[in-house]
Write an enzyme that holds these catalytic residues in place. Structure first.
Site, short mmCIF file in Angstrom:
data_model
loop_
_atom_site.label_atom_id
_atom_site.label_comp_id
_atom_site.label_asym_id
_atom_site.label_seq_id
_atom_site.Cartn_x
_atom_site.Cartn_y
_atom_site.Cartn_z
N THR A 91 31.05 43.66 37.30
CA THR A 91 30.82 44.88 36.52
C THR A 91 31.61 44.30 35.05
O THR A 91 32.66 43.96 34.87
CB THR A 91 31.93 46.06 36.82
OG1 THR A 91 31.27 46.46 38.13
CG2 THR A 91 31.50 47.23 35.76
N LYS A 135 39.80 48.31 34.08
CA LYS A 135 38.88 47.38 33.16
C LYS A 135 37.74 48.07 32.93
O LYS A 135 37.21 48.01 31.68
CB LYS A 135 38.75 46.15 33.87
CG LYS A 135 37.87 44.97 33.46
CD LYS A 135 36.69 44.87 34.09
CE LYS A 135 36.47 44.99 35.64
NZ LYS A 135 35.28 44.83 36.26
N LYS A 151 25.98 50.81 35.06
CA LYS A 151 27.08 50.70 36.04
C LYS A 151 28.42 51.33 35.29
O LYS A 151 29.32 52.08 35.85
CB LYS A 151 27.38 49.41 36.34
CG LYS A 151 28.75 49.05 37.30
CD LYS A 151 28.78 49.75 38.38
CE LYS A 151 30.01 49.41 39.08
NZ LYS A 151 30.42 50.08 40.48
P1 NAD Z 1 38.47 40.53 43.25
O1 NAD Z 1 39.39 40.44 42.26
O2 NAD Z 1 39.02 41.01 44.67
O3 NAD Z 1 37.81 39.30 43.43
C1 NAD Z 1 37.26 38.29 42.27
C2 NAD Z 1 37.22 36.90 42.89
O4 NAD Z 1 36.88 36.07 41.80
C3 NAD Z 1 38.70 36.70 43.60
O5 NAD Z 1 38.51 36.13 44.68
C4 NAD Z 1 39.15 35.37 42.41
O6 NAD Z 1 39.61 34.31 43.05
C5 NAD Z 1 37.63 34.88 41.92
N1 NAD Z 1 37.73 34.13 40.75
C6 NAD Z 1 38.35 34.47 39.56
N2 NAD Z 1 37.95 33.63 38.55
C7 NAD Z 1 37.32 32.78 39.17
C8 NAD Z 1 36.78 31.60 38.67
N3 NAD Z 1 36.93 31.14 37.35
N4 NAD Z 1 35.95 30.93 39.54
C9 NAD Z 1 35.60 31.19 40.83
N5 NAD Z 1 36.33 32.01 41.50
C10 NAD Z 1 37.19 33.37 40.62
O7 NAD Z 1 37.60 41.62 42.86
P2 NAD Z 1 36.29 42.38 43.57
O8 NAD Z 1 37.17 43.74 44.00
O9 NAD Z 1 35.77 41.41 44.65
O10 NAD Z 1 35.35 42.96 42.30
C11 NAD Z 1 34.31 41.85 41.85
C12 NAD Z 1 33.52 42.61 40.95
O11 NAD Z 1 33.05 43.65 41.38
C13 NAD Z 1 34.44 43.08 39.74
O12 NAD Z 1 33.82 43.25 38.43
C14 NAD Z 1 34.57 44.74 40.13
O13 NAD Z 1 34.74 45.45 38.88
C15 NAD Z 1 32.92 45.01 40.79
N6 NAD Z 1 33.05 45.81 41.68
C16 NAD Z 1 34.19 46.14 42.69
C17 NAD Z 1 34.15 47.07 43.67
C18 NAD Z 1 35.43 47.30 44.65
O14 NAD Z 1 35.37 48.28 45.39
N7 NAD Z 1 36.12 46.30 44.72
C19 NAD Z 1 33.28 47.88 43.52
C20 NAD Z 1 32.04 47.91 42.87
C21 NAD Z 1 32.12 46.84 41.95
#
Ligand code: NAD
Length: 363
Positions: free
Chosen positions: A159, A313, A238
């Protein structure tokens, strides 16, 4: 190309057109469900997944389970432990199911560039705009990517804001290095695990083949894929959705807190609202009061789920995007004050922790 050897099963020498280098870490993984692929998906032999967090880890697991056994999945996360865990789980599943040696592999890449060079479909699931820009710029600045048999397809499920998404799309398209599609996701960690996510994506409707290819890939990780319009339309949709979510979540926490202070039974109140006009996802599925919904993060100490920092965010991105389009928001800034404070006090918790934060306020 540098890949680390985390797992040391023999490498597959299959019919894949993109030969895999011999120094790769690998694991076998078995399909969890029947295979139903469109032709456009079957042609993608090497897949890349960057960002194995709460969402990405589960999405990548579903992807590995549904792509053909002879395809390869390459993973990348800055967290080495997460990658090792993924490979270990994949190998355990493969062992227990007796999949043939050298099939259903999971390989670990040491950099985004290594992964992107080999993969025809690259999926990203990263926290926010800066992370996505950093990852894309990290491989784009190393020169033009080598051509593959099929055009690379980049699908960003993070997102982020429409401006950042369009900037990355332009960087890919202007240098003719593939197609970039914004495809953020709804359905949370539960949906990611179950493979029931809804995706909303932005891509030119003039390119029907691209739309079919994108849909086929997304449906390996979810149940719905909405084409919202031109590039950037996915993240715009979104942010509009999550703006509602941010405010509904506060309203639900306030209403539950209010009702409980008035002496109402929390479960009875939730049941009433869920059959009335106040019904919403935070009340029905993610209820913020511990014990009302057993599967909700509130019932396990607000662990897991959708982190309060991610909600904050998304709200920030929605407010910025609204300002850029001169669109008034009556509640956005008030909600932002709330989430700033909640994030400071309850970092790392599910965003329904707003309820706990409210309870701790002086009346
Ligand atoms: P999260 O923080 O759990 O996971 C992000 C991952 O990205 C982590 O494992 C981190 O180590 C990795 N990362 C960060 N920088 C990196 C890089 N430079 N190279 C490689 N890996 C890297 O986040 P999430 O909850 O999995 O969410 C991911 C996305 O999905 C976000 O944009 C969030 O807004 C969106 N989202 C999340 C949810 C939810 O319920 N968690 C629901 C819908 C959408």
């Amino acid at each position: 190309m540098s890949f680390s050897r985390v797992w040391s099963l023999p490498l597959r020498r299959g019919p894949m057109s993109n030969a895999v280098p011999s120094a790769l870490s690998s694991a076998r993984h078995t399909p969890l469900s029947g295979r139903t692929f469109s032709t456009s998906v079957q042609r993608d032999a090497t897949w890349g997944f960057i960002g194995l967090g709460q969402m990405g880890y589960n999405m990548a697991k579903n992807l590995r389970a549904k792509i053909p056994e002879t395809d390869i999945l390459i993973i990348r996360d800055v967290n080495e432990e997460t990658m090792a865990k993924f490979v270990k789980e994949a190998s355990e599943t493969a062992r227990s199911s007796g999949t043939g040696v050298g099939t259903s592999e999971v390989l670990v890449a040491q950099s985004a560039r290594d992964l992107v060079e080999k993969s025809t479909v690259i999926i990203t699931s990263l926290p926010g705009p800066q992370h996505v820009k950093d990852v894309f710029h990290s491989f784009l600045r190393q020169g033009k990517l080598p051509a593959l048999d099929q055009e690379r397809l980049f699908i960003d499920t993070s997102t982020i804001d429409p401006a950042s998404s369009k900037e990355i799309a332009n960087a890919i398209h202007a240098t003719d290095q593939g197609r970039f599609v914004d495809a953020p996701v709804s359905g949370g960690v539960v949906g990611a695990r179950a493979g029931t996510l809804s995706f909303m994506f932005g891509a030119s409707s003039r390119n029907g083949q691209l739309l079919d290819r994108v849909r086929a890939v997304l449906l390996l990780m979810g149940k719905k894929a909405w084409h919202m319009g031109a590039p950037g339309a996915g993240v715009a949709g979104k942010l509009a959705n999550n703006y509602i979510l941010a405010i509904n979540n506060i309203a639900t926490a306030e209403a539950m807190n209010l009702g409980i202070r008035w002496g109402l039974d929390p479960k009875a109140l939730a049941e009433l609202v869920n059959s009335s006009t106040g019904r919403c996802w935070p009340m029905e599925i993610n209820n913020p009061v511990p014990g009302v919904v057993e599967t909700a993060p509130a019932s396990r100490g607000y662990e897991g789920g959708f982190g309060v920092s991610l909600m904050n965010k998304d709200l920030r991105l929605a407010i910025t995007a609204a300002e850029e389009s001169q669109t008034p928001l009556a509640l956005g800034k008030i909600a932002r004050v709330v989430y700033n404070s909640v994030e400071k006090e309850h970092k790392g918790k599910d965003f329904s922790v707003v309820y706990k934060w409210l309870q701790d306020r002086p009346q």
